[in-house]
Scaffold this motif. Structure first.
Motif, mmCIF file in Angstrom:
data_model
loop_
_atom_site.group_PDB
_atom_site.id
_atom_site.type_symbol
_atom_site.label_atom_id
_atom_site.label_comp_id
_atom_site.label_asym_id
_atom_site.label_seq_id
_atom_site.Cartn_x
_atom_site.Cartn_y
_atom_site.Cartn_z
ATOM 1 N N TYR A 51 -49.748 79.031 33.096
ATOM 2 C CA TYR A 51 -50.885 78.195 32.720
ATOM 3 C C TYR A 51 -51.522 77.604 33.975
ATOM 4 C CZ TYR A 51 -50.225 77.979 27.637
ATOM 5 O OH TYR A 51 -50.160 78.268 26.298
ATOM 6 N N ASN A 52 -52.860 77.506 33.966
ATOM 7 C CA ASN A 52 -53.562 76.728 34.975
ATOM 8 C C ASN A 52 -54.174 75.500 34.298
ATOM 9 O OD1 ASN A 52 -55.965 77.567 33.694
ATOM 10 N ND2 ASN A 52 -56.180 79.330 35.053
ATOM 11 N N GLU A 53 -54.893 74.694 35.067
ATOM 12 C CA GLU A 53 -55.421 73.434 34.530
ATOM 13 C C GLU A 53 -56.393 73.674 33.383
ATOM 14 O OE1 GLU A 53 -55.224 70.822 38.676
ATOM 15 O OE2 GLU A 53 -57.124 71.688 38.002
ATOM 16 N N TYR A 56 -44.740 72.380 41.771
ATOM 17 C CA TYR A 56 -45.372 73.687 41.819
ATOM 18 C C TYR A 56 -44.514 74.625 42.669
ATOM 19 C CZ TYR A 56 -49.578 71.779 39.690
ATOM 20 O OH TYR A 56 -50.471 71.200 38.819
#
Length: 259
Positions: free
Chosen positions: A59-61, A90
């Protein structure tokens, strides 16, 4: 690993110093909600705490904002808070819940993976049998939802409420560029008007918090509709304004026992 149906949350969760720190922030409820959602998402895909959509797709932001139905800025603010507190980390650019073993019982996961594999296999077989009817039903339902969303958008854009005046005032005072036509912003303004507040109340809230937060590196990010016009609107309206000349934030003063 396969999906699990539970994660561990301690009854003393809100006694934790990090959670207490978050509870001192203006958007504490939203940030804590995103934290719990992150834990459940990590448990759902169960990749040792990594936040993954699939085995090869983290997932990214933007994806998290869509998944959690929150604005991108809100998700970024929450992730920044969690990173600062060491709650997430991260790994080669992939988001991961720190100390994942605290939130998940490692024992029995092999059994869960096998159960999930068999369950998904049965689901695929059932899906093939019902595919045609399911697609028709889904398309019909989507059409109804689209019509309802369009109706709500038209209602929210009603010219009877001074959306433009309020947002223009915020932009002028806080040096921002928010749009008065955004559905989320109009929804917040409309909700406060439904509670009996007036246009002058909105202008005063903006003036109060601009006076206290503008120029403060930590707090200026909260000069936005989601914070100002949310659940703490009434407290901001009745706030005794303390102009911040030294750059110390509300949060700094709160942690030092000055609030």
């Amino acid at each position: 690993m396969g999906e699990v149906s539970w994660i561990k949350l301690k009854v003393g969760m809100f006694d934790d110093s990090k959670i207490k720190y978050i509870e001192g922030l203006p958007e504490r409820d939203t940030i804590i909600t995103i934290w719990v959602k992150l834990l459940t998402l990590a448990g759902k895909h169960n990749e040792q705490g990594y936040i993954m959509l699939s085995k090869n797709l983290p997932y990214n932001e933007e994806m998290l904002a869509n998944e959690f139905n929150r604005s991108l800025n809100t998700v970024r603010l929450a992730l920044q808070t969690f990173t600062t507190l060491g709650m997430i980390e991260y790994d080669d650019g992939i988001l991961k819940v720190a100390n994942w073993e605290k939130h998940q019982n490692i024992e029995g996961l092999e059994k869960i993976r096998e159960q999930n594999r068999l369950r998904k296999q049965k689901q695929r077989e059932k899906q093939k049998l019902l595919e045609n009817n399911h697609v028709k039903s889904r398309d019909s339902h989507a059409t109804e939802e689209e019509l309802e969303e369009e109706k709500n958008r038209e209602e929210d854009k009603s010219p009877s409420l001074p959306y433009k005046n309020i947002i223009n005032h915020l932009n002028e005072q806080a040096d921002k560029k928010y749009k008065h036509t955004t559905n989320k912003t109009q929804g917040l303004i409309k909700a406060r008007f439904n509670e009996g507040f007036t246009e002058n109340d909105f202008l005063k809230v903006i003036d109060n918090m601009v006076a206290e937060w503008k120029g403060n590196e930590k707090m200026e990010m909260y000069l936005r509709p989601e914070t100002l016009f949310g659940t703490k609107f009434e407290s901001y309206l009745n706030k005794t304004v303390v102009t911040n000349k030294k750059g110390d934030s509300y949060l700094d003063r709160l942690m030092n026992g000055e609030e």
